[in-house]
Design a protein around this motif. Structure first.
Motif, PDB file in Angstrom:
ATOM      1  N   LEU A  79     -39.269  22.683   5.074  1.00 38.12           N
ATOM      2  CA  LEU A  79     -40.349  21.982   5.773  1.00 38.12           C
ATOM      3  C   LEU A  79     -40.292  22.275   7.268  1.00 38.12           C
ATOM      4  O   LEU A  79     -39.191  22.450   7.826  1.00 38.12           O
ATOM      5  CB  LEU A  79     -40.223  20.467   5.554  1.00 38.12           C
ATOM      6  N   PRO A  80     -41.451  22.314   7.963  1.00 37.40           N
ATOM      7  CA  PRO A  80     -41.438  22.442   9.432  1.00 37.40           C
ATOM      8  C   PRO A  80     -40.768  21.200  10.022  1.00 37.40           C
ATOM      9  O   PRO A  80     -41.280  20.093   9.879  1.00 37.40           O
ATOM     10  CB  PRO A  80     -42.923  22.505   9.801  1.00 37.40           C
ATOM     11  N   THR A  81     -39.623  21.394  10.649  1.00 39.89           N
ATOM     12  CA  THR A  81     -38.788  20.250  11.032  1.00 39.89           C
ATOM     13  C   THR A  81     -38.390  20.285  12.496  1.00 39.89           C
ATOM     14  O   THR A  81     -38.025  21.328  13.032  1.00 39.89           O
ATOM     15  CB  THR A  81     -37.507  20.214  10.166  1.00 39.89           C
ATOM     16  N   THR A  82     -38.461  19.115  13.120  1.00 34.97           N
ATOM     17  CA  THR A  82     -37.838  18.893  14.420  1.00 34.97           C
ATOM     18  C   THR A  82     -36.628  18.016  14.174  1.00 34.97           C
ATOM     19  O   THR A  82     -36.756  16.887  13.693  1.00 34.97           O
ATOM     20  CB  THR A  82     -38.781  18.203  15.405  1.00 34.97           C
ATOM     21  N   SER A  92     -42.547  13.659  19.796  1.00 37.49           N
ATOM     22  CA  SER A  92     -42.434  14.831  18.918  1.00 37.49           C
ATOM     23  C   SER A  92     -43.665  15.002  18.045  1.00 37.49           C
ATOM     24  O   SER A  92     -43.934  16.100  17.544  1.00 37.49           O
ATOM     25  CB  SER A  92     -41.188  14.711  18.029  1.00 37.49           C
ATOM     26  N   LEU A  93     -44.441  13.935  17.861  1.00 38.07           N
ATOM     27  CA  LEU A  93     -45.666  14.018  17.068  1.00 38.07           C
ATOM     28  C   LEU A  93     -46.659  15.012  17.655  1.00 38.07           C
ATOM     29  O   LEU A  93     -47.429  15.631  16.937  1.00 38.07           O
ATOM     30  CB  LEU A  93     -46.326  12.637  16.962  1.00 38.07           C
ATOM     31  N   ASP A  94     -46.639  15.157  18.978  1.00 41.25           N
ATOM     32  CA  ASP A  94     -47.605  16.018  19.658  1.00 41.25           C
ATOM     33  C   ASP A  94     -47.026  17.376  20.035  1.00 41.25           C
ATOM     34  O   ASP A  94     -47.615  18.109  20.814  1.00 41.25           O
ATOM     35  CB  ASP A  94     -48.124  15.308  20.920  1.00 41.25           C
ATOM     36  N   LYS A  95     -45.854  17.701  19.496  1.00 42.68           N
ATOM     37  CA  LYS A  95     -45.215  18.978  19.817  1.00 42.68           C
ATOM     38  C   LYS A  95     -45.012  19.812  18.553  1.00 42.68           C
ATOM     39  O   LYS A  95     -45.032  19.288  17.436  1.00 42.68           O
ATOM     40  CB  LYS A  95     -43.871  18.726  20.518  1.00 42.68           C
ATOM     41  N   GLN A  96     -44.833  21.104  18.748  1.00 36.05           N
ATOM     42  CA  GLN A  96     -44.577  21.997  17.623  1.00 36.05           C
ATOM     43  C   GLN A  96     -43.169  21.756  17.074  1.00 36.05           C
ATOM     44  O   GLN A  96     -42.261  21.391  17.825  1.00 36.05           O
ATOM     45  CB  GLN A  96     -44.711  23.460  18.064  1.00 36.05           C
ATOM     46  N   PRO A  97     -42.978  21.944  15.767  1.00 36.03           N
ATOM     47  CA  PRO A  97     -41.638  21.766  15.198  1.00 36.03           C
ATOM     48  C   PRO A  97     -40.613  22.651  15.904  1.00 36.03           C
ATOM     49  O   PRO A  97     -40.869  23.804  16.214  1.00 36.03           O
ATOM     50  CB  PRO A  97     -41.821  22.193  13.737  1.00 36.03           C
ATOM     51  N   CYS A  98     -39.455  22.067  16.166  1.00 39.66           N
ATOM     52  CA  CYS A  98     -38.367  22.796  16.829  1.00 39.66           C
ATOM     53  C   CYS A  98     -37.084  22.471  16.078  1.00 39.66           C
ATOM     54  O   CYS A  98     -36.775  21.295  15.861  1.00 39.66           O
ATOM     55  CB  CYS A  98     -38.255  22.373  18.292  1.00 39.66           C
ATOM     56  N   LEU A  99     -36.344  23.476  15.667  1.00 41.35           N
ATOM     57  CA  LEU A  99     -35.257  23.270  14.710  1.00 41.35           C
ATOM     58  C   LEU A  99     -34.228  22.211  15.120  1.00 41.35           C
ATOM     59  O   LEU A  99     -34.074  21.209  14.455  1.00 41.35           O
ATOM     60  CB  LEU A  99     -34.562  24.600  14.423  1.00 41.35           C
ATOM     61  N   GLN A 100     -33.491  22.421  16.192  1.00 38.84           N
ATOM     62  CA  GLN A 100     -32.476  21.441  16.598  1.00 38.84           C
ATOM     63  C   GLN A 100     -32.528  21.201  18.094  1.00 38.84           C
ATOM     64  O   GLN A 100     -32.566  22.146  18.886  1.00 38.84           O
ATOM     65  CB  GLN A 100     -31.068  21.924  16.238  1.00 38.84           C
ATOM     66  N   ILE A 101     -32.521  19.927  18.462  1.00 38.28           N
ATOM     67  CA  ILE A 101     -32.537  19.553  19.870  1.00 38.28           C
ATOM     68  C   ILE A 101     -31.522  18.429  20.086  1.00 38.28           C
ATOM     69  O   ILE A 101     -31.655  17.340  19.524  1.00 38.28           O
ATOM     70  CB  ILE A 101     -33.927  19.064  20.325  1.00 38.28           C
ATOM     71  N   ASP A 102     -30.482  18.698  20.882  1.00 34.53           N
ATOM     72  CA  ASP A 102     -29.529  17.654  21.251  1.00 34.53           C
ATOM     73  C   ASP A 102     -30.158  16.771  22.319  1.00 34.53           C
ATOM     74  O   ASP A 102     -30.768  17.284  23.276  1.00 34.53           O
ATOM     75  CB  ASP A 102     -28.234  18.267  21.795  1.00 34.53           C
ATOM     76  N   ILE A 103     -30.013  15.456  22.171  1.00 32.70           N
ATOM     77  CA  ILE A 103     -30.575  14.525  23.140  1.00 32.70           C
ATOM     78  C   ILE A 103     -29.487  13.555  23.608  1.00 32.70           C
ATOM     79  O   ILE A 103     -28.530  13.290  22.879  1.00 32.70           O
ATOM     80  CB  ILE A 103     -31.765  13.735  22.553  1.00 32.70           C
ATOM     81  N   GLY A 104     -29.637  13.038  24.824  1.00 33.29           N
ATOM     82  CA  GLY A 104     -28.661  12.071  25.316  1.00 33.29           C
ATOM     83  C   GLY A 104     -28.600  12.051  26.826  1.00 33.29           C
ATOM     84  O   GLY A 104     -29.270  12.817  27.520  1.00 33.29           O
ATOM     85  N   SER A 105     -27.784  11.142  27.353  1.00 37.88           N
ATOM     86  CA  SER A 105     -27.570  11.032  28.792  1.00 37.88           C
ATOM     87  C   SER A 105     -26.261  11.727  29.145  1.00 37.88           C
ATOM     88  O   SER A 105     -25.810  12.610  28.413  1.00 37.88           O
ATOM     89  CB  SER A 105     -27.547   9.552  29.199  1.00 37.88           C
TER      90      SER A 105
END
Length: 337
Positions: free
Chosen positions: A146-149, A202-215
């Motif tokens: 599936l196209p996944t973020t 993310s609803l308004d962006k193209q699927p992107c495989l892996q994105i690390d997030i945090g402070s």
């Protein structure tokens, strides 16, 4: 002899200081986009949570481990948030997570154009805990078909997050703590409010495989000490090399409302450094300015004091908080459109 004495003292301290756990949860109206919810809890509970007059929310009752119960789940759905985790339900959570993801792929294939999955940051070490390995595996199962973020997060700071509740109760109840030496390992915390921003945007962006997030990254010990500073608590933490993850999890189960079955995978995941690389998040989501750790704590407490008005059982906190907060974020996005 000294260590045995300390252990006896702490056990005695637990029985003296033990007190009941309660928390309040937001009860606000859902007025956002059309949402279909597949609850893992009983249906009547969610009917109480969601205003019956709201026609923007449709409840779908099903079990992701039973493919036959999912017919029609993805009908009329363009994008889906995948927030499924079986860790609290069974010791066999790894297989349940695998089965749930595969069943979702089967039912969503050719129907869903974008899946937004909240997973965990992948450590650089070769020996990864079962908990983090399972999170990574679920991401691979989804993205393969599936196209996944895949948004990868470390400890989430906010009321209802198991990591935060564990940290909070340990810090509040124990003035002196003997902790495993890997409490000095690095993690990357993130406010639950920032997690919700990433999910909704993310609803308004193209699927992107892996994105690390945090402070900013810091040690788990520093997470606890900074929490204590914020709360005005004087605490002492002594790392020792002898506490195995299983023993530490049982200790947490005694002192906090986190069950042993949930505490054990969380504790074992701290054995790894969970820092990640947030450069992709900065470039793909420039509109998000993440809260620093101190502001994340303040945000969690402000939210609790101002808006939470319903006492709930501890096992229901995360689902209720997510549904209400997600609804709030969706309304914000809808106003901008």
């Amino acid at each position: 002899t000294i260590l045995a004495g300390l252990l006896i003292f702490f056990l005695f301290f637990i029985y003296i200081t033990w007190f009941g756990f309660s928390i309040k949860v937001e009860n606000e109206k859902n007025e956002g986009k059309d949402i279909k919810i597949n609850p893992y809890d009983n249906l009547p509970f969610h009917r109480k949570l969601i205003d019956k007059k709201n026609n923007k929310v449709e409840i779908f009752e099903g079990d992701l481990t039973k493919l036959e119960s999912l017919s029609g789940l993805c009908d009329g759905i363009d994008q889906a948030f995948y927030l499924v985790h079986s860790m609290t339900n069974s010791k066999e959570y790894i297989e349940l997570d695998r089965l749930s993801a595969r069943n979702f792929v089967k039912i969503a294939k050719m129907k869903i154009s974008h899946v937004i999955y909240l997973g965990g940051i992948s450590p650089k070490e070769k020996n990864i805990s079962d908990h983090l390995s399972s999170r990574i595996e679920v991401g691979k199962i989804l993205s393969k078909s599936l196209p996944t973020t895949e948004l990868r997060a470390g400890p989430i700071i906010g009321s209802g997050s198991a990591s935060f509740e564990m940290l909070r109760h340990l810090s509040e109840k124990l003035p002196i703590m003997v902790a495993p030496k890997w409490i000095n390992n690095i993690v990357r915390p993130i406010s639950v409010r920032d997690v919700l921003k990433y999910l909704v945007l993310s609803l308004d962006k193209q699927p992107c495989l892996q994105i690390d997030i945090g402070s900013d990254p810091m040690s788990f010990k520093d997470l606890m000490l900074k929490y204590c500073d914020y709360r005005g608590l004087k605490r002492y933490i002594f790392p020792v090399p002898i506490l195995a993850p299983g023993l530490a999890a049982r200790w947490i189960g005694l002192v906090t409302p986190i069950t042993n079955s949930l505490a054990s995978p969380i504790v074992k995941s701290v054995i790894n450094n969970i820092e990640g690389d947030i450069s992709l998040a900065l470039s793909h989501y420039p509109e998000i300015k993440t809260l620093n750790y101190n502001d994340s704590i303040k945000s969690a407490f402000d939210k609790t004091k101002k808006e939470f008005d319903e006492r709930v059982n501890k096992s229901d906190v995360f689902v209720k908080g997510c549904l209400n907060a997600l609804s709030y974020r969706l309304r914000q996005v809808e106003k901008k459109l």
